[in-house]
Design a protein around this motif. Structure first.
Motif, PDB file in Angstrom:
ATOM      1  N   SER A 132     -37.956  81.773  79.934  1.00  0.00           N
ATOM      2  CA  SER A 132     -37.328  81.847  81.249  1.00  0.00           C
ATOM      3  C   SER A 132     -36.201  82.878  81.189  1.00  0.00           C
ATOM      4  CB  SER A 132     -36.782  80.465  81.616  1.00  0.00           C
ATOM      5  OG  SER A 132     -36.256  80.487  82.907  1.00  0.00           O
ATOM      6  N   VAL A 133     -36.191  83.774  82.170  1.00  0.00           N
ATOM      7  CA  VAL A 133     -35.158  84.808  82.259  1.00  0.00           C
ATOM      8  C   VAL A 133     -34.567  84.801  83.660  1.00  0.00           C
ATOM      9  CG1 VAL A 133     -36.159  86.272  80.452  1.00  0.00           C
ATOM     10  CG2 VAL A 133     -36.882  86.591  82.819  1.00  0.00           C
ATOM     11  N   ASN A 134     -33.391  85.394  83.812  1.00  0.00           N
ATOM     12  CA  ASN A 134     -32.720  85.430  85.112  1.00  0.00           C
ATOM     13  C   ASN A 134     -33.141  86.612  85.967  1.00  0.00           C
ATOM     14  OD1 ASN A 134     -31.208  83.103  84.602  1.00  0.00           O
ATOM     15  ND2 ASN A 134     -29.663  84.293  83.494  1.00  0.00           N
ATOM     16  N   GLN A 135     -33.706  87.640  85.329  1.00  0.00           N
ATOM     17  CA  GLN A 135     -34.094  88.858  86.041  1.00  0.00           C
ATOM     18  C   GLN A 135     -35.274  89.502  85.319  1.00  0.00           C
ATOM     19  OE1 GLN A 135     -31.385  92.245  85.730  1.00  0.00           O
ATOM     20  NE2 GLN A 135     -31.716  92.683  87.892  1.00  0.00           N
ATOM     21  N   ILE A 136     -36.165  90.137  86.088  1.00  0.00           N
ATOM     22  CA  ILE A 136     -37.246  90.924  85.502  1.00  0.00           C
ATOM     23  C   ILE A 136     -37.246  92.306  86.145  1.00  0.00           C
ATOM     24  CG2 ILE A 136     -38.743  89.024  84.775  1.00  0.00           C
ATOM     25  CD1 ILE A 136     -40.344  89.363  87.367  1.00  0.00           C
ATOM     26  N   ILE A 137     -37.700  93.271  85.374  1.00  0.00           N
ATOM     27  CA  ILE A 137     -37.833  94.644  85.872  1.00  0.00           C
ATOM     28  C   ILE A 137     -39.314  94.967  85.890  1.00  0.00           C
ATOM     29  CG2 ILE A 137     -37.300  97.071  85.453  1.00  0.00           C
ATOM     30  CD1 ILE A 137     -34.732  96.034  84.019  1.00  0.00           C
ATOM     31  N   GLU A 139     -50.601  93.585  91.897  1.00  0.00           N
ATOM     32  CA  GLU A 139     -50.309  94.945  91.439  1.00  0.00           C
ATOM     33  C   GLU A 139     -48.902  95.316  91.901  1.00  0.00           C
ATOM     34  OE1 GLU A 139     -52.037  99.476  92.114  1.00  0.00           O
ATOM     35  OE2 GLU A 139     -52.810  97.830  93.318  1.00  0.00           O
ATOM     36  N   ILE A 140     -48.194  96.057  91.061  1.00  0.00           N
ATOM     37  CA  ILE A 140     -46.868  96.551  91.432  1.00  0.00           C
ATOM     38  C   ILE A 140     -47.050  97.875  92.167  1.00  0.00           C
ATOM     39  CG2 ILE A 140     -44.606  97.293  90.598  1.00  0.00           C
ATOM     40  CD1 ILE A 140     -45.271  95.565  88.038  1.00  0.00           C
ATOM     41  N   VAL A 141     -46.787  97.879  93.464  1.00  0.00           N
ATOM     42  CA  VAL A 141     -46.902  99.082  94.292  1.00  0.00           C
ATOM     43  C   VAL A 141     -45.621  99.902  94.195  1.00  0.00           C
ATOM     44  CG1 VAL A 141     -47.219  99.935  96.658  1.00  0.00           C
ATOM     45  CG2 VAL A 141     -48.515  97.936  95.854  1.00  0.00           C
ATOM     46  N   LYS A 142     -44.480  99.204  94.243  1.00  0.00           N
ATOM     47  CA  LYS A 142     -43.164  99.849  94.094  1.00  0.00           C
ATOM     48  C   LYS A 142     -42.331  98.978  93.170  1.00  0.00           C
ATOM     49  CE  LYS A 142     -38.989 101.107  96.588  1.00  0.00           C
ATOM     50  NZ  LYS A 142     -38.044 100.031  96.862  1.00  0.00           N
ATOM     51  N   GLY A 143     -41.901  99.558  92.065  1.00  0.00           N
ATOM     52  CA  GLY A 143     -41.152  98.819  91.066  1.00  0.00           C
ATOM     53  C   GLY A 143     -39.711  98.560  91.461  1.00  0.00           C
ATOM     54  N   GLY A 144     -39.043  97.813  90.619  1.00  0.00           N
ATOM     55  CA  GLY A 144     -37.645  97.460  90.833  1.00  0.00           C
ATOM     56  C   GLY A 144     -37.336  96.176  90.087  1.00  0.00           C
ATOM     57  N   SER A 145     -36.265  95.518  90.484  1.00  0.00           N
ATOM     58  CA  SER A 145     -35.887  94.288  89.794  1.00  0.00           C
ATOM     59  C   SER A 145     -35.923  93.091  90.739  1.00  0.00           C
ATOM     60  CB  SER A 145     -34.502  94.427  89.161  1.00  0.00           C
ATOM     61  OG  SER A 145     -33.524  94.576  90.158  1.00  0.00           O
ATOM     62  N   ILE A 146     -36.203  91.943  90.152  1.00  0.00           N
ATOM     63  CA  ILE A 146     -36.246  90.673  90.865  1.00  0.00           C
ATOM     64  C   ILE A 146     -35.379  89.705  90.084  1.00  0.00           C
ATOM     65  CG2 ILE A 146     -37.713  88.699  91.481  1.00  0.00           C
ATOM     66  CD1 ILE A 146     -40.053  90.638  91.751  1.00  0.00           C
ATOM     67  N   ASP A 147     -34.559  88.934  90.792  1.00  0.00           N
ATOM     68  CA  ASP A 147     -33.790  87.895  90.121  1.00  0.00           C
ATOM     69  C   ASP A 147     -34.022  86.560  90.820  1.00  0.00           C
ATOM     70  OD1 ASP A 147     -31.978  87.644  92.326  1.00  0.00           O
ATOM     71  OD2 ASP A 147     -30.722  89.235  91.502  1.00  0.00           O
ATOM     72  N   LEU A 148     -33.380  85.531  90.340  1.00  0.00           N
ATOM     73  CA  LEU A 148     -33.608  84.185  90.857  1.00  0.00           C
ATOM     74  C   LEU A 148     -33.136  83.997  92.289  1.00  0.00           C
ATOM     75  CD1 LEU A 148     -32.758  82.181  87.621  1.00  0.00           C
ATOM     76  CD2 LEU A 148     -35.030  82.569  88.628  1.00  0.00           C
ATOM     77  N   ASN A 149     -32.332  84.918  92.806  1.00  0.00           N
ATOM     78  CA  ASN A 149     -31.863  84.833  94.194  1.00  0.00           C
ATOM     79  C   ASN A 149     -32.756  85.604  95.163  1.00  0.00           C
ATOM     80  OD1 ASN A 149     -29.528  83.258  93.622  1.00  0.00           O
ATOM     81  ND2 ASN A 149     -28.572  85.097  92.783  1.00  0.00           N
ATOM     82  N   SER A 150     -33.763  86.290  94.641  1.00  0.00           N
ATOM     83  CA  SER A 150     -34.653  87.115  95.476  1.00  0.00           C
ATOM     84  C   SER A 150     -35.518  86.240  96.375  1.00  0.00           C
ATOM     85  CB  SER A 150     -35.538  87.993  94.595  1.00  0.00           C
ATOM     86  OG  SER A 150     -34.757  88.834  93.782  1.00  0.00           O
ATOM     87  N   GLN A 151     -35.873  86.779  97.518  1.00  0.00           N
ATOM     88  CA  GLN A 151     -36.748  86.108  98.479  1.00  0.00           C
ATOM     89  C   GLN A 151     -38.067  86.857  98.570  1.00  0.00           C
ATOM     90  OE1 GLN A 151     -35.971  83.242 100.534  1.00  0.00           O
ATOM     91  NE2 GLN A 151     -34.351  83.071  99.010  1.00  0.00           N
ATOM     92  N   ILE A 152     -39.123  86.131  98.921  1.00  0.00           N
ATOM     93  CA  ILE A 152     -40.445  86.717  99.140  1.00  0.00           C
ATOM     94  C   ILE A 152     -40.599  86.928 100.645  1.00  0.00           C
ATOM     95  CG2 ILE A 152     -42.931  86.422  98.899  1.00  0.00           C
ATOM     96  CD1 ILE A 152     -42.181  84.343  96.653  1.00  0.00           C
ATOM     97  N   GLU A 153     -40.919  88.136 101.047  1.00  0.00           N
ATOM     98  CA  GLU A 153     -41.133  88.442 102.462  1.00  0.00           C
ATOM     99  C   GLU A 153     -42.526  89.025 102.650  1.00  0.00           C
ATOM    100  OE1 GLU A 153     -39.048  87.589 104.826  1.00  0.00           O
ATOM    101  OE2 GLU A 153     -37.479  86.961 103.419  1.00  0.00           O
ATOM    102  N   VAL A 154     -43.260  88.443 103.574  1.00  0.00           N
ATOM    103  CA  VAL A 154     -44.621  88.903 103.871  1.00  0.00           C
ATOM    104  C   VAL A 154     -44.626  89.579 105.225  1.00  0.00           C
ATOM    105  CG1 VAL A 154     -47.005  88.191 104.159  1.00  0.00           C
ATOM    106  CG2 VAL A 154     -45.568  87.052 102.491  1.00  0.00           C
TER     107      VAL A 154
END
Length: 155
Positions: free
Chosen positions: A20-25, A140-155
């Protein structure tokens, strides 16, 4: 539809436990920095050939909880070996669609069906039947970046 990140998980190689990690790139055409598939060391990796459905995997915490309740199990999210555990998001509906988490854009490629390896590890004959079409999403990753535990998923 808006979902929440519950857990972020990576593993350095196929035999290592998920951490478990707090952020992924996330890197386009590679995967998650530090994860086995980014290094092409995953169980289903094809050496020298990056496959978009191996970039990142997601699973719904609600599906894990329902499985545990139905089968009297205590399976943890880490046991499913998915990278992103989400809540309040219908992942099956995202096959063939782009969606965003923080500044990252992902495209749902196909369902991530449960495998025999986990069924054997759990010693549960009901696992494959109970988790069919509930094992998550390959994206698939279309555009990279970072995600952390506070990130939201938007469709």
């Amino acid at each position: 539809m808006s979902g929440k990140i519950v857990k972020l998980l990576i593993s350095k190689d196929p035999k290592s436990a998920m951490q478990s990690v707090n952020q992924i790139i996330l890197e386009e055409k590679k995967g998650i920095f530090g994860d086995r598939y980014c290094a092409q060391e995953g169980t289903f990796s094809n050496k020298g050939e990056v496959e978009p459905d191996r970039d990142v995997t997601l699973i719904e915490i609600e599906k894990i909880e329902a499985f545990n309740q139905a089968c009297n199990q205590t399976t943890r999210a880490e046991d499913f070996r998915r990278n992103i555990v989400v809540s309040n998001c219908d992942l099956n509906a995202l096959v063939g669609k782009e969606f965003q988490i923080a500044d990252v854009i992902l495209k749902g490629i196909r369902l991530c069906e449960p495998c025999n390896c986990l069924a054997k590890e759990l010693s549960n004959e009901e696992f494959l039947k109970n988790m069919q079409h509930k094992g998550g999403l390959r994206a698939e990753i279309v555009k990279g970046g970072s995600i952390d535990l506070n990130s939201q998923i938007e469709v």
